[in-house]
Design an enzyme around this catalytic site. Structure first.
Site, short mmCIF file in Angstrom:
data_model
loop_
_atom_site.label_atom_id
_atom_site.label_comp_id
_atom_site.label_asym_id
_atom_site.label_seq_id
_atom_site.Cartn_x
_atom_site.Cartn_y
_atom_site.Cartn_z
N GLY A 31 0.84 -1.60 -0.22
CA GLY A 31 -0.41 -0.14 0.01
C GLY A 31 0.70 1.11 0.31
O GLY A 31 2.28 1.03 -0.31
N ASN A 32 -0.04 3.02 0.05
CA ASN A 32 0.88 3.61 0.30
C ASN A 32 0.93 4.01 -1.99
O ASN A 32 2.88 4.17 -1.07
CB ASN A 32 2.14 4.09 1.26
CG ASN A 32 2.72 5.45 1.76
OD1 ASN A 32 3.26 5.65 1.11
ND2 ASN A 32 1.50 6.15 1.67
N LEU A 33 0.51 3.44 -2.18
CA LEU A 33 0.53 3.32 -3.00
C LEU A 33 1.39 4.59 -3.71
O LEU A 33 1.30 6.32 -4.27
CB LEU A 33 -0.59 3.13 -4.57
CG LEU A 33 -0.85 1.82 -3.91
CD1 LEU A 33 -2.47 1.27 -4.91
CD2 LEU A 33 -0.02 0.64 -3.41
N HIS A 37 4.12 1.47 -8.17
CA HIS A 37 3.07 0.62 -8.11
C HIS A 37 2.16 0.69 -9.26
O HIS A 37 1.79 -1.29 -9.35
CB HIS A 37 2.08 0.50 -6.69
CG HIS A 37 3.13 0.26 -5.44
ND1 HIS A 37 3.34 1.69 -4.85
CD2 HIS A 37 3.99 -0.27 -5.01
CE1 HIS A 37 3.65 1.59 -3.55
NE2 HIS A 37 4.17 -0.09 -3.48
N GLY A 148 8.17 -5.57 -8.73
CA GLY A 148 9.36 -4.48 -9.49
C GLY A 148 10.91 -5.12 -9.37
O GLY A 148 10.91 -5.77 -8.36
N LEU A 185 11.21 5.39 -7.13
CA LEU A 185 9.82 5.73 -6.09
C LEU A 185 10.04 4.62 -5.03
O LEU A 185 9.89 3.29 -5.84
CB LEU A 185 9.06 5.96 -7.03
CG LEU A 185 8.23 7.34 -8.09
CD1 LEU A 185 7.55 7.04 -9.12
CD2 LEU A 185 9.07 8.91 -7.24
N SER A 186 9.65 5.50 -3.85
CA SER A 186 9.33 4.29 -3.05
C SER A 186 8.11 4.83 -1.89
O SER A 186 8.70 5.80 -1.59
CB SER A 186 10.70 4.26 -1.88
OG SER A 186 10.41 3.21 -0.60
P1 AMP Z 1 6.38 -2.75 -1.49
O1 AMP Z 1 4.63 -1.57 -1.41
O2 AMP Z 1 7.24 -0.90 -1.10
O3 AMP Z 1 6.04 -3.99 -1.28
O4 AMP Z 1 5.95 -2.89 -3.55
C1 AMP Z 1 5.27 -3.78 -3.96
C2 AMP Z 1 5.79 -4.00 -5.36
O5 AMP Z 1 5.76 -2.93 -5.89
C3 AMP Z 1 6.89 -4.67 -4.95
O6 AMP Z 1 6.96 -5.40 -6.34
C4 AMP Z 1 8.67 -3.93 -5.73
O7 AMP Z 1 9.63 -4.06 -6.16
C5 AMP Z 1 7.46 -2.65 -6.78
N1 AMP Z 1 7.71 -0.92 -6.48
C6 AMP Z 1 7.65 -0.44 -5.59
N2 AMP Z 1 8.67 0.60 -5.83
C7 AMP Z 1 8.43 0.79 -7.23
C8 AMP Z 1 9.23 1.09 -8.36
N3 AMP Z 1 9.67 2.57 -8.03
N4 AMP Z 1 9.20 0.82 -9.49
C9 AMP Z 1 8.98 -0.04 -10.17
N5 AMP Z 1 8.87 -0.72 -8.86
C10 AMP Z 1 8.14 -0.26 -8.15
#
Ligand code: AMP
Length: 281
Positions: A31-33, A37, A148, A185-186
């Site tokens: 979440g916190n998309l 995402h 990602g 992005l994160s």
């Molecule tokens: P998270 O919510 O951080 O667990 O991420 C969920 C999915 O989104 C994972 O597969 C991550 O690798 C992907 N993801 C997060 N940030 C990015 C980004 N900047 N670019 C591509 N994929 C991402």
């Protein structure tokens, strides 16, 4: 778009699609998309008839001193964003729905490729990821699952256990989405102060500089040292700066396609990034 919070509800929502052999795509998230995402969801939309996005902050992949409690939970905002990119079903279970009340006695542990990089500073992290992703795969039973490349080690670990355990789906890796200044992005970027956010693109800048230095023939060890120096100068505390093959095997010289991996902290916020440097003969 529907939102399901129980496994039973999700199954009921997906059963008609399964019965008519629709292609199900799955994007697991915490979440916190952000656009990173959403780009995974857009990829899923292209390949699949039905797109399921899970939003679950998975307690067992966080270490005792990590940010599980404070991790941003923004379901309403996430729902609006997902509706706009054509998600069909959000699966947003509680911790109890995912883990039940009985103790869990089963673990999924991938050897070797989980031991270093993020595995070294986050012991148990990839076991937690492997367990939750496997549970989610069994619950959703997708044809395709999208991850990602930002979390490249995670993607590699997931590909490995999917192959090792014959999990019947295809894993699709999606390139990193970056801000205009290059910062990957994160959700954790939201923890940065204004000054830290201004310093943060140094990671990507140092990786791009390293790519150029390697193509100009500089020794890999010198190139890695330059990244470390740049990060220190920008105010980062380095966790690791390493070069690997795309299969995560160690490399000592730039003689093949080489991936550069960085994890570094700005204050208490840990950021990661990576770059594939193509070997041109
Ligand atoms: P998270 O919510 O951080 O667990 O991420 C969920 C999915 O989104 C994972 O597969 C991550 O690798 C992907 N993801 C997060 N940030 C990015 C980004 N900047 N670019 C591509 N994929 C991402």
């Amino acid at each position: 778009m529907k939102t399901e919070t129980t496994i039973q509800g999700l199954t009921a929502s997906l059963n008609p699609a399964r019965a008519s052999r629709k292609i199900i795509g799955f994007v697991p998230t915490m979440g916190n998309l952000h656009e990173g995402h959403l780009n995974l969801v857009r990829e899923a939309r292209k390949l699949c008839d039905v797109v399921v996005v899970s939003i679950f902050v998975n307690p067992i992949q966080f270490g005792p001193n990590e940010d599980f409690e404070n991790y941003p939970r923004t379901l309403e905002q996430d729902s609006r964003l997902l509706a706009d990119v054509g998600c069909d079903i959000i699966f947003a279970p509680t911790v109890e729905q995912m883990y039940g009340k009985q103790p869990r006695l089963t673990n999924i542990s991938v050897a070797d490729i989980t031991q270093d990089l993020c595995g070294a500073s986050r012991p148990g992290h990839f076991d937690g990821v492997a367990v939750v992703v496997t549970k989610l795969f069994n619950i959703v039973q997708p044809n395709y699952a999208f991850f990602g490349e930002k979390d490249y080690q995670q993607l590699t670990v997931i590909r490995q256990f999917v192959r090792d355990l014959n999990i019947p789906l295809e894993v699709i890796g999606v390139p990193i989405t970056r801000a205009a200044d290059g910062l990957a992005l994160s959700s954790r970027n939201g923890y940065l102060t204004e000054a830290q956010r201004a310093a943060a693109p140094a990671i990507y800048r140092s990786l791009k500089q390293a790519e150029q230095n390697l193509h100009e023939g500089q020794a890999l060890s010198d190139v890695l040292q330059t990244i470390k120096t740049s990060l220190t100068e920008a105010g980062f505390e380095e966790d690791y700066v390493e070069a690997r093959t795309p299969q995560l095997q160690p490399v000592t010289a730039f003689e093949q396609d080489t991936m550069l991996f960085v994890a570094a902290k700005l204050g208490s916020t840990r950021l990661i990034d990576n770059l594939l440097v193509k070997y041109i003969e």
